[in-house]
Design an enzyme around this catalytic site. Structure first.
Site, PDB file in Angstrom:
ATOM      1  CG  HIS A   1      -0.372   0.272   2.518  1.00  0.00           C
ATOM      2  ND1 HIS A   1      -0.058  -0.725   3.425  1.00  0.00           N
ATOM      3  CD2 HIS A   1      -0.024   1.427   3.112  1.00  0.00           C
ATOM      4  CE1 HIS A   1       0.449  -0.179   4.519  1.00  0.00           C
ATOM      5  NE2 HIS A   1       0.478   1.125   4.359  1.00  0.00           N
TER       6      HIS A   1
ATOM      7  CG  ASP B   1       0.005  -4.063   2.845  1.00  0.00           C
ATOM      8  OD1 ASP B   1       0.262  -3.437   1.805  1.00  0.00           O
ATOM      9  OD2 ASP B   1      -0.136  -3.518   3.947  1.00  0.00           O
TER      10      ASP B   1
ATOM     11  CB  SER C   1       3.080   1.363   6.494  1.00  0.00           C
ATOM     12  OG  SER C   1       1.907   1.550   7.236  1.00  0.00           O
TER      13      SER C   1
END
Length: 470
Positions: free
Chosen positions: A111, A141, A218
């Site tokens: 992402h 992901d 992230s």
């Protein structure tokens, strides 16, 4: 033999040294801590060793302009045309990444970089490199990147995920809010968290931590006290929207499988296909199935091409382990198979009528047979731009269709089909009362001279009837 220095100094001196370490005041060269007790005194040596391998990632993503229904209508388009809104827009994505090898293999979240047109990787020493995506997967992901550097780069070693235990100290390193590299500490607070915090399709399988994972973390590193990578930080589950929640990291074993496929030249992650449907065994189901406690997955369906069916598995069997590791949810089984990898056989432990057994199951990709026979409708047809596909195991897997799905699926809806209620992913079961199993059948029925068309479609667990004039 004289006793060690530590035993010969006074207790006052001992307390003074401990206080200096807790305050972060400089002592002599500090070795990397070798135990949890030593680590509690200072994380400085560990961070100095691991931080250079954690990078900041800046990605540019081109987004298509949003068009209103009136702008998409051929008649009203000229009245609602806005030359500024029709230009693609640039969005900037901020995240973190981890260098996994001296030759520049970097891992991050999908992402963060998955749809990027330009990716810039900034090292801890402020060096910058342009990166390219070698392999990415939205469901997991994860994305594997490659950067080219003139000299070997610092990197983190991967730790085998099965050795990670609840209660271990862990550090999360990343670039939250774009303020620069930041370190947060906590413990591994849970393992085998399926679907929690992932939000992408329930396929996640995570390590849980209470180390704060803020926006921008992230793709960053979750490391142990030895500086080894145990997971890639991916999300946080929070009610307030802040960092006071539960963090989730993708286990290093899955990262290793991604790296292996990227180095082999794959551009999309090949996940083994089970071809089964099932549900977790709860406490109410356990006793009738011969289990002394809840656990395992009861098989409710088997595709005709399923490798589990070929190996001898039957509906009603309970899968309890893959390669010696217990599984309690479908997501756990998908994870275990993905880590094992395509092209090998996995040992499946199962229970049938109260008796246990094992079998070897070949791990294969979803078969792309029979052929998809894609059909794209021309501009002169009833539904121009509509793309239909024959359904096979590969299509079922890619479009997340129910295992028993048959018929013809809408691969792309085109510009006009959505106006009458047809969406991508819809399964066409019949046209004007005639059941269809091939895209060409749909084409012939739509191009017939009938002025009214009735189409029966399946959308998820709903069956819809659409009527329109041509």
């Amino acid at each position: 033999m004289r006793p060690p220095v530590w035993l010969r100094i006074s207790w006052a001196m001992k307390y003074t040294l401990i206080l200096l370490m807790l305050l972060g005041l400089p002592l002599s060269a500090q070795p990397v801590p070798q135990s949890a007790a030593q680590m509690q005194l200072s994380f400085v040596p560990l961070v100095k060793e691991a931080a250079p391998a954690v990078v900041n990632i800046y990605a540019k993503i081109m987004t298509a302009p949003q068009r209103t229904p009136l702008q998409s209508d051929p008649f009203f388009e000229r009245f609602f045309r806005d030359p500024f809104s029709e230009k693609p827009r640039v969005q900037n994505s901020l995240g973190s990444g981890v260098i996994l090898s001296a030759d520049g293999i970097v891992v991050s979240n999908y992402h963060v970089v998955g749809m990027a047109t330009e990716i810039r990787v900034v090292l801890n020493d402020r060096r910058e490199f342009i990166a390219k995506v070698l392999l990415g997967d939205a469901d997991a992901d994860l994305a594997i990147l490659k950067i080219e550097a003139p000299e070997p780069l610092p990197f983190l070693a991967l730790r085998e995920s099965e050795t990670v235990e609840v209660g271990e100290l862990a550090l999360a390193i990343g670039n939250p809010f774009g303020v620069g590299q930041t370190v947060t500490s906590g413990i591994v607070s849970g393992l085998a968290r399926s679907g929690a915090g992932g939000g992408n399709s329930g396929l996640g399988y995570f390590i849980q931590t209470d180390a704060p994972i803020n926006p921008g973390n992230s793709g960053g590193a979750l490391i142990d006290v030895a500086g080894r990578l145990i997971g890639i930080n991916t999300s946080i589950l929070t009610r307030s929207g802040g960092s006071n929640g539960i963090g989730f990291a993708i286990p290093a074993d899955l990262v290793s499988a991604f790296v292996a496929q990227a180095r082999a030249g794959e551009v999309a992650f090949g996940r083994p296909w089970a071809g089964i449907s099932g549900q977790p065994v709860d406490s109410d189901m356990a006793a009738p199935l011969g289990l002394d406690r809840a656990g395992g997955i009861i098989v409710s369906g088997l595709h005709a091409a399923s490798p589990f069916r070929t190996a001898g598995l039957q509906v009603g069997d309970v899968i309890i382990a893959v390669d010696g590791q217990p599984v309690h949810t479908p997501a756990e089984m998908v994870y275990r198979m993905s880590v094992a990898g395509l092209g090998r056989a996995a040992e499946i432990a199962y229970l049938r009528n109260g008796a246990s057994g094992t079998m070897q199951v070949d791990l294969i990709a979803a078969p792309d047979q029979p052929p998809r026979d894609l059909r794209t409708f021309s501009d002169r047809s009833v539904l121009p731009g509509l793309v239909l596909s024959r359904i096979n195991p590969a299509v079922i897997s890619e479009m997340n269709l129910p295992l028993e799905t048959m018929g013809v699926v809408v691969a792309e809806a085109g510009p006009l089909a959505p106006r009458i209620g047809i969406r991508s992913g819809d399964v066409i079961l019949a046209v004007n009362g005639v059941e269809v199993t091939h895209p060409d059948q749909v084409g012939r029925l739509l191009n017939s001279r009938q002025k009214r068309v009735q189409m029966m479609i399946q959308r998820g667990d709903r069956r819809l009837s659409l009527r329109f004039r041509v």
